[in-house]
Design a protein around this motif. Sequence first.
Motif, short mmCIF file in Angstrom:
data_model
loop_
_atom_site.label_atom_id
_atom_site.label_comp_id
_atom_site.label_asym_id
_atom_site.label_seq_id
_atom_site.Cartn_x
_atom_site.Cartn_y
_atom_site.Cartn_z
N ASP A 38 81.27 -28.21 115.46
CA ASP A 38 79.76 -28.33 115.40
C ASP A 38 79.29 -29.35 116.38
O ASP A 38 78.49 -29.73 116.93
N ASN B 279 73.31 -35.18 112.98
CA ASN B 279 72.77 -33.70 112.84
C ASN B 279 72.14 -33.42 114.35
O ASN B 279 72.48 -31.85 114.80
N ARG C 20 71.73 -27.83 107.29
CA ARG C 20 72.74 -27.10 107.19
C ARG C 20 73.68 -27.88 105.80
O ARG C 20 73.51 -28.77 105.60
#
Length: 400
Positions: free
Chosen positions: A305, A340, A348
């Motif tokens: 991510d 984030n 999330r």
Amino acid sequence: MTHLPQLPAPQLRVPATYMRGGTSKGVFFRLDDLPEAARVPGPARDALLMRVIGSPDPYGKHTDGMGGATSSTSKCVIISKSTQPGHDVDYLYGQVSIDSAFVDWSGNCGNLSTAVGPFAIANGFIDRARLPQDGTFAVRVWQANIGKTIVVHVPIAKGEVQETGDFELDGVTFPAAEIVLEFMDPSEDGDGGAMFPSGNLVDELEVPGLGTLPATMISAGIPTVFVNAADVGCDGTELQPAINEDRAALATLEAIRVAGALRMGLIRTPDEAATRQHTPKVAFVAPPKDYVASSGKAIAASDIDLNVRALSMGKLHHAMMGTCAVAIGTAAAIPGTLVNLAAGGGPREAVCFGHPSGTLRVGAEAVEAGGRWTATKAIMSRSARVLMEGAVRVPADALD
């Protein structure tokens, strides 16, 4: 009158266990096994632990001690029967400076937290009647440095701690048994301070010699200052040599850490940062990007991510500190933080990030009430095992 020569001080024999926990290793002691003078906080305890590790060492090698001359391997742990209701053991962690004469007690080691559970079981802190023959046992640990609860889920086989297994952890060479860690209520500090000390998800941090840059300063797991990789001339895929061999980069990141520590209220003057090296951490984040880890393993942007690189004790960490992983997971769960945003934004419950040794997944639960964010839990998997057990030796005059 004849004066006999003074005999050299003998060596003390102190029962100890050398353990790996996550991507760290350290020397574990039962509190009652320490020399009497070292059973309470103070100079004698610090002197003992420094001598065990081999610090201070101007050569930076720890040749005359158990340390490994890195922030991941200059660690000591003291375990005792818990003084807290509903807990099994108290866990006190000391980060021993490598080249300076001090022990930093200001934070926790998330990686070595993994080994506390197995140590507690193997060393009789848990009534064996409570242990399953096979399965897992949840050791409730009171982290005494920061006043927090950690639940360590230890695998049990035939009534004993299971250490071997097929769980692979990037940054550790060999597989082992998986241990799940739950960091309970990781936000705030032991004194009830806010998770975001400044009250903001992102601040404009003024750094002498660098100027102003956005920063997310969070106290979850461990106080951490997050900045964007691009703002410090990085892309987030750096390995240790790229940072640790660049004195200018290290100086810049330390200046950010000091400025963050002042803004978070952890220190009152910049000079105090020299004796508070363990906290806060400083880390830089970037959107996902392909890179090759230190082991040669290819990490694809599609598998992560975001990328995160963090410094510990003034050097880029070879993987990721467990406590910093808690900070990463918590910040990632809160829309608007730099962590984030680097992960793509939005709510999330878990994040997988790239670090110099590979990847790590961490889950976190964060809630907002009355304009104040708190984290209820952070979860990750690590592994641990005993490397050696018996006793360490230190000269008796080391405690003087």
